[in-house]
Design a protein around this motif. Structure first.
Motif, short mmCIF file in Angstrom:
data_model
loop_
_atom_site.label_atom_id
_atom_site.label_comp_id
_atom_site.label_asym_id
_atom_site.label_seq_id
_atom_site.Cartn_x
_atom_site.Cartn_y
_atom_site.Cartn_z
N ARG A 11 0.84 -1.21 0.00
CA ARG A 11 0.00 0.00 0.00
C ARG A 11 0.87 1.25 0.00
NH1 ARG A 11 -0.64 4.11 2.60
NH2 ARG A 11 0.96 3.31 4.01
N SER A 13 0.60 5.79 -0.64
CA SER A 13 -0.27 6.96 -0.82
C SER A 13 -0.16 7.44 -2.25
CB SER A 13 0.15 8.08 0.14
OG SER A 13 -0.24 7.74 1.45
N ARG A 15 -0.76 9.91 -5.25
CA ARG A 15 -1.04 11.34 -5.45
C ARG A 15 -1.09 11.70 -6.92
NH1 ARG A 15 2.25 11.28 -0.83
NH2 ARG A 15 1.10 11.89 1.04
N TYR A 89 -5.94 15.17 -6.30
CA TYR A 89 -5.04 14.49 -7.24
C TYR A 89 -5.75 13.78 -8.40
CZ TYR A 89 -2.29 15.17 -2.97
OH TYR A 89 -1.70 15.71 -1.85
N LEU A 131 -5.59 6.90 -1.22
CA LEU A 131 -4.94 7.88 -0.34
C LEU A 131 -5.87 8.21 0.82
CD1 LEU A 131 -2.48 10.01 -0.03
CD2 LEU A 131 -4.15 11.65 -0.85
N GLY A 134 -7.02 13.54 4.67
CA GLY A 134 -7.60 14.40 5.70
C GLY A 134 -8.19 15.67 5.11
N PHE A 135 -7.65 16.12 3.96
CA PHE A 135 -8.13 17.36 3.35
C PHE A 135 -9.58 17.27 2.90
CE2 PHE A 135 -3.64 18.90 2.10
CZ PHE A 135 -3.59 19.74 3.21
N PRO A 174 6.77 4.44 -4.01
CA PRO A 174 7.04 3.50 -2.93
C PRO A 174 6.41 3.99 -1.63
CG PRO A 174 8.99 4.82 -3.37
CD PRO A 174 7.94 5.26 -4.35
N PRO A 175 5.89 3.10 -0.79
CA PRO A 175 5.41 3.55 0.51
C PRO A 175 6.58 4.04 1.35
CG PRO A 175 5.24 1.16 0.32
CD PRO A 175 5.81 1.66 -0.97
C1 LIG Z 1 -5.09 10.41 8.79
C2 LIG Z 1 -4.29 10.68 7.54
C3 LIG Z 1 -4.57 11.81 6.79
C4 LIG Z 1 -3.85 12.05 5.61
N1 LIG Z 1 -4.19 13.14 4.84
C5 LIG Z 1 -3.52 13.37 3.69
C6 LIG Z 1 -3.91 14.46 2.84
O1 LIG Z 1 -4.86 15.19 3.10
N2 LIG Z 1 -3.20 14.65 1.70
C7 LIG Z 1 -2.14 13.86 1.35
O2 LIG Z 1 -1.55 14.08 0.31
N3 LIG Z 1 -1.76 12.79 2.13
C8 LIG Z 1 -2.43 12.53 3.27
N4 LIG Z 1 -2.09 11.44 4.05
C9 LIG Z 1 -1.06 10.51 3.59
C10 LIG Z 1 0.25 10.57 4.41
O3 LIG Z 1 0.96 11.72 4.06
C11 LIG Z 1 1.04 9.27 4.10
O4 LIG Z 1 0.33 8.17 4.62
C12 LIG Z 1 2.45 9.29 4.69
O5 LIG Z 1 3.23 10.29 4.10
C13 LIG Z 1 3.17 7.93 4.51
O6 LIG Z 1 3.28 7.58 3.15
P1 LIG Z 1 2.68 6.20 2.61
O7 LIG Z 1 1.20 6.20 2.93
O8 LIG Z 1 2.90 6.23 1.11
O9 LIG Z 1 3.39 5.08 3.27
C14 LIG Z 1 -2.81 11.16 5.20
C15 LIG Z 1 -2.56 10.01 5.98
C16 LIG Z 1 -3.30 9.76 7.12
C17 LIG Z 1 -3.03 8.50 7.89
#
Ligand SMILES: Cc1cc2nc3c(=O)[nH]c(=O)nc-3n(C[C@H](O)[C@H](O)[C@H](O)COP(=O)(O)O)c2cc1C
Length: 187
Positions: A11, A13, A15, A89, A131, A134-135, A174-175
């Motif tokens: 998994r 995130s 974008r 995104y 993703l 939170g936004f 990459p995560p």
């Molecule tokens: C509760 C929560 C809210 C988040 N909100 C945003 C967001 O609004 N925009 C964004 O680009 N990433 C958001 N993220 C993603 C985090 O930035 C991301 O999980 C973190 O950088 C680790 O990267 P990975 O998920 O690729 O491992 C959010 C993650 C969590 C857990």
């Protein structure tokens, strides 16, 4: 490694999404996985809203940007603008988790987080990028909150808990690299 551990490790995130909408059968499977989440005292103070309407997603994104621009501290607004002005995104699908306050106060947020993680892991296992976003909550923070709750058919008394973006990845990232120092084992 088994399939579950592989899914957790894969998994990331996303974008950058393509225009392709995830198939309905996958969205149903993901929504089903969401509501299989555990919750304190099995209270299930949540509602899973799958938004496939791109016009609504675009309106929510615009409202989020408007909200950020109206804040006294404009640093986040300018940071997003410098990255292309996109909060969502180009995701073609969004899941909004609506939640109702539980007892003790705040317990609903833990339930919401667990449900959200079920969503992203189910999506990953099906080849759908995601993703935690939170936004998404910004659309419900300003003057248009009631309008969006109405459009998304929020049940009475529910608030936005969390948003998840879903779609197909234009670009795979990459995560994050897990920090092993975050683990302590007491023998
Ligand atoms: C509760 C929560 C809210 C988040 N909100 C945003 C967001 O609004 N925009 C964004 O680009 N990433 C958001 N993220 C993603 C985090 O930035 C991301 O999980 C973190 O950088 C680790 O990267 P990975 O998920 O690729 O491992 C959010 C993650 C969590 C857990």
């Amino acid at each position: 490694m088994n399939d579950t551990l592989r899914t957790i490790a894969e998994r990331f995130s996303c974008r950058s999404f393509t225009d392709q909408q995830p198939e309905d059968k996958y969205l149903h499977a993901i929504a089903e996985a969401a509501i299989q989440a555990p919750s304190g005292m099995n209270r299930q103070c949540w509602h899973v809203i799958v938004v496939k309407n791109r016009n609504i997603i675009a309106e929510m994104e615009q409202e989020g940007m408007n909200f950020l621009s109206s804040m006294e501290d404009q640093s986040m607004y300018h940071r997003i603008l410098s990255r292309g002005g996109k909060l969502f995104y180009n995701a073609s699908c969004m899941i909004v988790i609506a939640i109702k306050q539980a007892y003790p106060k705040g317990a609903e947020l833990i339930d919401c987080g667990i449900l959200a993680q079920n969503i992203v892991l189910a999506a990953t296992s099906l080849g759908i990028a995601s993703l935690h976003c939170g936004f998404v909550g910004l659309a419900f923070a300003g003057e248009r909150a009631a309008e969006f709750k109405n459009k998304l058919k929020f049940p009475e008394g529910y608030e936005c808990g969390m948003g998840i973006l879903l779609g197909y990845a234009k670009e795979t990232m990459p995560p994050h690299i897990p920090n092993q120092e975050k683990i302590t084992i007491i023998e």
